[in-house]
Design a protein around this motif. Structure first.
Motif: not given
Ligand SMILES: Nc1ncnc2c1ncn2[C@@H]1O[C@H](COP(=O)(O)OP(=O)(O)OP(=O)(O)O)[C@@H](O)[C@H]1O
Ligand SMILES: Nc1ncnc2c1ncn2[C@@H]1O[C@H](COP(=O)(O)OP(=O)(O)OP(=O)(O)O)[C@@H](O)[C@H]1O
Ligand SMILES: [Mg+2]
Ligand SMILES: [Mg+2]
Lengths: 270, 300, 280, 270, 280
Positions: A17-24, A41-48, A160-162, A193-195
């Motif tokens: 979780n980032f704060g109250s946001f569940r990233a994974l 996966g779509a941007s923001g789905c938590g890959k990084s 990560d998207e090298p 990757t996104h590709d």
């Molecule tokens: N340090 C952080 N603090 C708060 N929220 C974060 C933080 N890092 C990432 N997030 C949020 O967590 C979610 C996942 O982020 P992440 O960077 O893992 O996505 P991603 O799948 O790698 O996206 P992309 O394809 O754009 O790289 C996103 O909604 C992002 O806004």
């Protein structure tokens, strides 16, 4: 090697979780030794976020990350990690950048430099050892970054998207070069990757992640025989896998990053 | 032989011709003969001499007499042990051939220093001219008064004659017009003196006496041999600069040194005059008994 | 293999520009004299000011070397202090927050006014002069290095963590080189100012005479040619210091101007037995 | 409108040299009014140089560039141009960035601001007019950049890899949004991309350029009916075109940007 | 719609830090006194120095306003001159090349030494003081703005050309705002230094007395508390100028700290008849 036989990395019920946001959300995944796994996966789905967790950069909220059976959560320096940005240090030569890992931990010895030089000669950068990064093309820079990751000597490498910033011709060359290295070095690779084409072309398995909360949606085995030539991308087997993957990805598609767009303007397959 | 160390703190940032008696006494060995090893230090600016004595960075001070009165007003235990000059050679200076005329002083631009001496003397001049501070324009000109005078940026400069002459004569080969001391309505008081902190004087009475005696010897020798004296100064203190400047300055200083009672001797009248000048211009609150300011006890 | 453009012509052009620019300053100086009709004892013609220098070569050499050494040592102290302070402030946020206002304050205090207490506290040796020069020099260095350290690419720091870098090594290998550009900007500004610091220092505490004390005496004695002669030498020291830093910067940051590392900068690579493909 | 009937832009025997290096060699191309032309080609084959020539940024070595029959070579300000970098000015709001063209030429009037606001409301950015670019996502920034190009009011728009920096989901959304704008605004578009899928998906015609010297290799008419939905990308017709294009592109492929690479390491289709 | 973080707490924290930092400076001052055992007439305790200010409020107010106005006007002249010079230099390369060495030279010249001829040329009014303050202030401004203008994104300039931008409008809309960050860095440094320039100016020649001249007189009268009281006020002017620029910067560059344009910064948008989709 005390983990399950043949399992290099075991991710167990990972939550973040980032704060109250569940990233994974409850991510579990086993990566076999020597396997090449691509993550789509779509941007923001938590890959990084997933990669940051595995690399130890992130203090995870819950779950386990086992490398060869040992918990590595929150311990940086255990796995290789490479980003879309090459992050070469402009003030170090190609050689200096390749040996960066040694320099940062215990100082680079003659042996490190020799090993790095071998690597560079072997993979086509031998003439550039004394060069500063600014005189290299984008593809060469990414290759140096990859060698830096290899020279650090970790058995698991997260990429990560090298190749995200490279043009498609260079990218195709780099993909084949990466496959060659992977074969010769016998490393385990996780690759974001996104590709869709790239993911299918490279992977033993493709993991499709879904957003909100970030989680694993599907896992596909790619049974296209290796070595793969470039023209396999238009083969029926490849296209069929691609069709499936795109359906997975875009059946969920909202116009991400385009808030307020009129839904009428979008043609999404039913 | 073991020489007693004595440090003189000068009144100005760099050496010049007023240091000649000391320089001569050093060069000619008068101090050594008296068992003294004398060195000179220069203050960070022209108003720090007393503070340096107070902080132990000097034993004997050379400064304007006003310093003693201010020190007394601030409760600083400073005492004058000898006056350096006996008469007031400060006043107004005009361009060559343009006499200083008090009757036309009204409305003129006068270059002044920020020091207390100028501040104490101006009212006397104004009184004699029959005008007030508001009738003239005072320009804080500090060290650039003579160039400003010559370029007609100001009408008159304030200064002491020995310095004004040294500035002007070698440069333009002409003397300024002058209105000095009593002629300008000012009291005829000394301008410079030697001082010590009272505690130092009491603890080292013999040293102070010996130092004054040797310095007087230097003063007499330098009066008799002005050119050699300048040479001694420049040899020991290259920072004193130009030979012509120091020669003119020293020759203009010589007549000020010896009073009716000889060198160094001070009187109640002199110190009363100084204290009143400062009190009249509200720079000190009250005039103290003259004995607070000076002592002739270290003279031989 | 690699083609470095010969920097020789570049240098020649730079030197030429400086010469022309300085010649222009002298011309402007002459023009001011003609325009204002000021006598030589207010502003001397350039020729006279230069003449004073050449007529008194032994004295001027001695004065210059005195002032130069004050400038040099004070500059070194100020530069080192600036870097050290910046490093500490960048590492320890609370020190940063508390010291930053103090830094601003230090420069807002008119230095000319604090010189006297420095002499009273530190005496007449080199110390108060070094303090004054350093006081002036350290500020642009601290500010620039702080800015530089703050703008180090965060991803590069993360990379260092991922590679298992120790704190000290990461600092030396990643952070510090990253702010070398701003550091040199600060050092160049400081080099211009340093000589002014030395002059103020000499005016305040002159047990040895340098160009500053000479200037003061010459000024008090209406030796205007001497004043301007000393000013020319002081200015030359300032410009010289600046150009010296420019040259050091050139050699210390070869990656900005060259394609490959020069030999003096660790450009030697391990001998390679063969360039043929072989198993690693 | 004095040019050939229906031809918006006519490029005639265009040559350009950088010093002794020939970047464009005898390029001739007619773009019809309202046409959407995509340009594909290896990095360095002169795509951006061609755009710079058409936009008037570059003083061309030889040839003619006719917009509606008038020579526009060397005259900037005649066509719209958008790059991969959005180049939004951080100190101007979304509204200020959209009206930039007017501000830079004659000052933005009330009418310009109103027109820009309409545009933004219409295409989903109405709530962000007062925002500074830093608070926008990558996709939103590219949309503002496109609106800036549209608001400048040129009938021919050159887009040089405008979506190259976006992730694939956002990218697909943007492609569909661009098609919508193109349909509604009836502009003529030239579009450079490295993504073969993107080129085929968007274009009426695909121009494949070849490097050393930069020249036109092939021109393909894309006869997939419009409106195109995303799933057309795995349709047999699409895949067949893609196969052809990839053969064109990679039959020529050297490992561009990867000097010294061992040819043995590459699997190039014969 | 948009959520701006309330900057109030941020301000409070900043103010608090300044207060703590300044308190620490006073503590250090006391410690120096205790450590050296110097009497009050050499260095007064902080309380006495502050006391002088409060015991002479009308005089101090008058002195401060005199020095403040010299600082202010000189600062404005220097800042404007710096920007104008930088703009001209950035536009005309030959001016740049010739003037740059002259700039360096101007700062290497000890300002204290050129003060006298300035007075003789420009008289006793405000002019020579303004020149001295401006001389000090313009340099960091010029250097920073030049650096800023040189690093403007070339693609943004090309974009302006493509949009048919006129030279002047491109300059005002693209180039100038792009270097506003460096501009303010230069302005902040200049603000710290300006007050020192005013003091040097007052010491050189003045017909009005300000804090600088008062400082000299107090020094001559051994009124050490007065000297330090004046220094405190001078320092306060310096810090005040710096903080003033910081505040101006905050309001002049809202895009650095805010998500949306404030009303005072052209944040008003045209009224929109309907948010419904409609033909444009
Ligand atoms: N340090 C952080 N603090 C708060 N929220 C974060 C933080 N890092 C990432 N997030 C949020 O967590 C979610 C996942 O982020 P992440 O960077 O893992 O996505 P991603 O799948 O790698 O996206 P992309 O394809 O754009 O790289 C996103 O909604 C992002 O806004
Ligand atoms: N200003 C320039 N001076 C010299 N050579 C240049 C210049 N601009 C481009 N070139 C060269 O011209 C060739 C074509 O460049 P161009 O930027 O048009 O390629 P491109 O097709 O847009 O490549 P990419 O896909 O990487 O954007 C390249 O070899 C490039 O190195
Ligand atoms: Mg990511
Ligand atoms: Mg391009």
């Amino acid at each position: 090697m005390s983990g399950e036989a043949g399992v290099k990395l075991a991710i167990r019920n990972l939550n973040h979780n980032f704060g109250s946001f569940r990233a994974l959300n409850d991510v579990s995944l086993d990566i076999k030794d020597g396997e090449f796994v691509c993550i789509l996966g779509a941007s923001g789905c938590g890959k990084s976020t997933l990669f940051n967790a595995v690399s130890g950069l992130l203090t995870i909220s819950a779950g386990q990350i086992l490398l060869d059976g040992k918990n590595i959560a929150g311990k940086p320096g255990q796995v290789g990690y490479m980003l879309q940005k090459d992050l070469l240090l402009p003030w170090r030569t190609v050689l200096g950048n390749i040996t960066l890992g040694a320099s940062l931990t215990r100082g680079a010895h003659k042996a490190d430099r020799e090993k790095a030089a071998e690597l560079a000669y072997h993979y086509g950068l031998g003439d550039f050892l004394r060069h500063y990064p600014r005189s290299l093309s984008g593809g060469m820079r990414q290759r140096v970054a990859l060698m830096r990751t290899i020279a650090a000597g970790r058995e698991l490498m997260l990429l990560d998207e090298p190749f995200g910033a490279l043009d498609s011709q260079t990218r195709i060359g780099m993909q084949q070069w990466l496959l060659e290295i992977w074969r010769e070095m016998k490393r385990t690779v996780m690759f974001v990757t996104h590709d869709v084409d790239e993911a299918i072309f490279l992977a033993d398995r493709v993991v499709v992640m879904l957003p909100k909360p970030g989680r694993i949606g599907w896992i596909l085995d790619i049974e296209i025989p290796r070595p793969r030539a470039m023209d396999c991308m238009t083969s029926p087997a490849f296209v069929e896998i691609k069709r499936q993957v795109m359906e997975m990805l875009y059946s969920q598609a909202t116009l991400h990053g385009v808030p307020g767009a009129q839904p009428g303007g979008l043609k999404v397959p039913a | 032989a073991d020489l007693t160390k004595v440090t003189l703190t000068y009144d100005w940032v760099t050496p010049d011709f007023e240091l000649i008696p000391t320089a001569v006494a050093q060069a000619q060995g008068f101090y050594k003969d008296a068992g003294l090893d004398v060195s000179v230090v220069f203050p960070p600016n022209n108003s720090t001499t007393v503070r340096m004595l107070g902080s132990g960075a000097g034993d004997i001070g050379f400064d304007p007499v006003t310093d003693v009165a201010f020190a007394a007003a601030q409760g600083i235990p400073l005492v004058s042990i000898a006056v350096y000059s006996q008469s007031n050679n400060c006043g107004l200076f005009g361009r060559p051939g343009e006499p200083v005329d008090l009757s036309t002083l009204k409305g003129k631009k006068i270059g002044v220093y920020t020091d207390s001496w100028t501040k104490a003397m101006m009212p006397y001049i104004l009184k004699k001219a029959g005008i007030t501070e508001n009738d003239i324009e005072q320009i804080i000109a500090t060290d650039d008064d003579i160039p400003m005078l010559l370029t007609k940026k100001i009408d008159y400069a304030t200064n002491c004659a020995n310095y004004a002459l040294a500035d002007m004569v070698p440069t333009i080969k002409q003397e300024p017009t002058m209105l000095l001391g009593p002629a300008g309505g000012m009291p005829d008081v000394p301008v410079w003196d030697f001082t010590v902190m009272k505690a130092y004087g009491e603890a080292h009475a013999d040293t102070v006496k010996a130092w004054l005696a040797a310095t007087q010897k230097g003063m007499e020798w330098a009066t008799a041999h002005p050119d050699e004296a300048v040479a001694d100064l420049l040899k020991l203190y290259p920072a004193a600069g130009d030979k012509a400047y120091n020669t003119v300055g020293w020759n203009a200083t010589i007549p000020l040194l010896k009073g009716p009672n000889g060198y160094f001797v001070q009187s109640d009248a002199q110190w009363d005059g100084i204290a009143h000048a400062l009190a009249d211009t509200k720079q000190i609150d009250k005039v103290l008994p003259p004995a607070t300011y000076y002592t002739n006890a270290y003279l031989n | 293999m690699s083609h470095e453009p010969s920097p020789l012509r570049d240098y020649a052009r730079h030197v030429g520009l400086w010469i022309v620019a300085i010649a222009l300053i002298f011309v402007a100086w002459e023009l001011v004299l003609v325009a204002t009709g000021l006598p030589a004892y207010v502003i001397p013609p350039p020729g006279k000011a230069i003449g004073v220098i050449f007529d008194n070569i032994p004295l001027m050499t001695q004065l210059t070397s005195q002032t130069l050494s004050e400038t040099f040592y004070g500059y070194i102290v100020g530069a080192v202090l600036g870097v050290v302070l910046a490093v500490i402030m960048a590492q320890v946020p609370i020190v940063h927050r508390l010291l930053y206002p103090a830094l601003i304050t230090s420069q807002a205090v008119p230095i000319v006014a604090i010189a006297a207490p420095l002499v009273i506290i530190f005496g007449f040796g080199l110390t108060p002069k070094l303090i004054i020069v350093a006081w002036i020099v350290f500020f642009p260095v601290v500010v620039n290095v702080l800015d530089g350290l703050a703008s180090v690419d965060h991803d590069q720091i993360n990379l260092a963590r991922l590679l298992g870098g120790t704190r000290l090594r990461t600092f030396m290998i990643v952070r510090l080189p990253a702010c070398i550009g701003p550091l040199f900007s600060g050092l160049k500004i400081g080099a211009c100012y340093a000589v002014t610091g030395a002059v103020i220092g000499e005016w305040t505490a002159s047990s040895h005479i340098g160009l500053g004390t000479y200037l003061l005496t010459a000024n008090a004695q209406m030796n205007t040619a001497g004043v301007y002669g000393a000013m020319l030498l002081l200015t030359a020291i300032g410009i010289g210091s600046f150009l010296f830093v420019v040259i050091v910067e050139h050699f210390a940051t070869p990656w900005r101007t060259r394609m490959t590392a020069p030999a003096y900068f660790g450009g030697n690579i391990p001998p390679h037995a063969s360039t043929q493909k072989q198993k690693v």
